[in-house]
Design an enzyme around this catalytic site. Structure first.
Site: not given
Ligand code: FMN
Length: 353
Positions: A229, A181, A22
């Protein structure tokens, strides 16, 4: 052969097994440059047998960094070290991927071991941007709401970063639209209060992500995988939630996105998460089963049996592991032994097999 060690082909790329490292920020860069730390850190996990390594969030612009020490890919000078890293990873039989990111309102903060919180401009910080002028929390910077020109710059920065990613030797791009984000900030009604075509309805909130994907695809070859993601839920009442993630997955499939890496949270400090082994797996599973899209499962996956069970049950296609890979870079070599799979070890290490 176990499912965990059964190769997966996506477009022209074959992953030798399903174990994926990851993305994990190392906060070890100056001016965005990768270092020997990245070579050894990522290289060790390739030696350890991972099928796929997604390198940490690489900022598409200096203002898109979480901290002043983030990795970046906003200029050609960044490429030389990245090329060395992808070349080493590829030589081990591991697929090198890069996560392209913009931190939005969670930019200009301290590294975790200095306690996060904002870095002021006088201490090397910068003005941060977001869909709306709403700070993540009291000790985070107050963002400036992006105007249309600012949004266009974000799109152009992702496009340029995709071009550089190819030149750097990466074979997969992951667009970071999770963990609160910038792209996630547009998705969530909690952080996006815009009244223009980028805010309000579901279609408007996903618009920037779709425009970024389209821009990336102008540079990224159609035969290489492109993955996204997401945080499947904000874990907050009134926030982005699983049903919207499922709807988004259907749209991303139509846009030729190959896999959804299914994480959660990070958007709001009001989130209420109950963690435990595989706690995000139900999201990856629902998305895969309802849309048929390939998914990656991430979050507290730590053993070979757990990983194998996820694949056997058809809950996900990739096993994405972060902290266990920090504890045990050779997890894949060990897991193969546990599952009685006779995989090829690096010849230099064969006497330990
Ligand atoms: C040191 C560290 C850095 C991380 N940096 C990133 C990152 O750059 N991008 C990202 O999407 N997630 C990042 N994460 C989250 C992980 O990728 C992963 O989603 C999370 O740790 C849950 O997986 P785990 O239980 O296997 O650790 C980071 C996690 C850790 C521990």
């Amino acid at each position: 052969m176990s499912k965990l060690f059964t190769p997966l082909q996506i477009k022209s790329v074959t992953f030798r097994n399903r174990i994926t490292v990851s993305p994990m920020c190392q906060y070890t860069s100056e001016d965005g440059f990768a270092t020997d730390w990245h070579l050894v850190h990522l290289g060790s996990r390739a030696v350890g047998g991972a099928g796929f390594i997604i390198s940490e969030a690489a900022a598409v612009s200096p203002e898109g960094r979480i901290s002043p020490f983030d990795l970046g890919i906003w200029k050609d000078a960044h490429l030389e070290k990245l090329q060395q890293i992808t070349s080493f990873i590829s030589a081990q039989g591991t697929v090198p991927g890069i996560q392209l990111a913009h931190a939005g309102r969670k930019a200009s903060t301290n590294v975790p071991w200095q306690g996060r919180g904002k870095v002021d401009v006088e201490h090397g910080g910068w003005t941060v941007v977001a869909p709306s002028a709403i700070a993540f929390s009291d000790n985070y910077p107050m963002p400036v709401a992006l105007d249309e020109q600012g949004i266009q710059k974000v799109i152009d920065d992702f496009r340029a970063a995709a071009k550089r990613s190819l030149e750097a030797g990466f074979k997969v791009i992951e667009i970071h639209s999770a963990h609160g984000y910038l792209l996630h900030q547009f998705l969530s009604p909690l952080s996006n209060h815009r009244t223009d075509k980028y805010g309000g309805t579901f279609e408007n909130r996903i618009r920037l992500l779709l425009e970024v994907i389209a821009a990336v695809q102008t540079e990224w070859p159609a035969n290489l995988p492109l993955i996204v993601r997401i945080s499947a839920t904000d874990w907050v009442q009134g926030g982005w939630h699983l049903e919207e993630s499922i709807k988004l997955a259907r749209i991303l499939q139509e846009k030729d996105v190959d896999l959804m890496d299914v994480s959660s949270g990070g958007l709001s400090n009001l989130q209420q998460i109950s963690t435990g082994p595989g706690y995000q797996l139900p999201f990856a599973s629902r998305i895969k089963k309802e849309t048929g899209m390939l998914t990656g499962a991430v979050g507290m996956i730590t053993t070979s049996i757990q990983a194998e069970t996820i694949l056997v049950n058809g809950d996900a296609d990739l096993i994405i592991m972060a902290r266990e890979m920090l504890r045990q870079p050779y997890f894949p070599l060990q897991a193969a032994g546990e599952l009685n799979d006779d995989i090829k070890w690096p010849v230099q290490y064969e006497r330990a097999k």
